[in-house]
Write an enzyme that holds these catalytic residues in place. Structure first.
Site, PDB file in Angstrom:
ATOM      1  N   HIS A 269      -3.095   1.887   6.932  1.00 25.06           N
ATOM      2  CA  HIS A 269      -1.893   1.332   7.596  1.00 25.06           C
ATOM      3  C   HIS A 269      -1.670  -0.102   7.155  1.00 25.06           C
ATOM      4  CE1 HIS A 269       0.870   0.267  10.930  1.00 25.06           C
ATOM      5  NE2 HIS A 269       1.079   1.561  10.974  1.00 25.06           N
ATOM      6  N   PHE A 270      -1.159  -0.388   6.175  1.00 22.93           N
ATOM      7  CA  PHE A 270      -0.837   0.372   4.968  1.00 22.93           C
ATOM      8  C   PHE A 270      -1.642  -0.252   3.839  1.00 22.93           C
ATOM      9  CE2 PHE A 270       2.853   0.482   7.762  1.00 22.93           C
ATOM     10  CZ  PHE A 270       3.060   1.833   7.878  1.00 22.93           C
TER      11      PHE A 270
END
EC number: 4.2.1.59
Length: 140
Positions: free
Chosen positions: A47-48
């Site tokens: 993420h991410f």
């Protein structure tokens, strides 16, 4: 001030989900705590990967844990648990990224029996990152 050893006594959470590093201020109904956000957080792997951002739901979890420290540090609640029962009016205003220090404030605004309502906010560098109303149940 409450250090990590006392936080670990109050909360059942452990790595990687323990999201409160230190308590700066505490009173009967209000608490201020911090979470130092580092690139080593496991959630940043997904993420991410190219643009790491702390998931909003984990910011809210950190706020819930902050309120939990306040409640579970009280002598009458020794050995009990705080169950996250809901959230309302949640807003995300600023992304939280590696290197940020999340300053979390939780204030209990209503209590009825084993149910408590908390107004909570998380800030980074004095700017609001997230806020919301959290509801808890206290039990065994």
């Amino acid at each position: 001030m409450i250090d990590i050893s006392k936080i670990r006594e109050a909360l059942p959470h452990r790595y990687p989900i323990l999201l409160v590093d230190r308590v700066l201020e505490v009173s009967d109904d209000e608490i201020v705590a911090i979470k130092n956000v580092t690139i080593n957080e496991p959630f940043f792997n997904g993420h991410f990967p190219q643009y790491p951002v702390m998931p909003g739901v984990l910011i809210m979890e950190a706020l819930a844990q902050t309120a939990g420290v306040l409640e579970l540090s009280k002598k009458e609640n020794t050995g009990k648990l705080v169950f996250y029962a809901g959230m309302d009016k949640v807003k995300f205003k600023k992304q939280v990224v590696p290197g940020d220090q999340l300053v979390m404030t939780a204030k209990f605004v209503k209590r009825r029996g084993t149910i408590a309502v908390v107004e909570a906010k998380a800030e980074v560098d004095g700017k609001l990152a997230a806020s919301g109303t959290l509801t808890f149940a206290i039990g065994n």
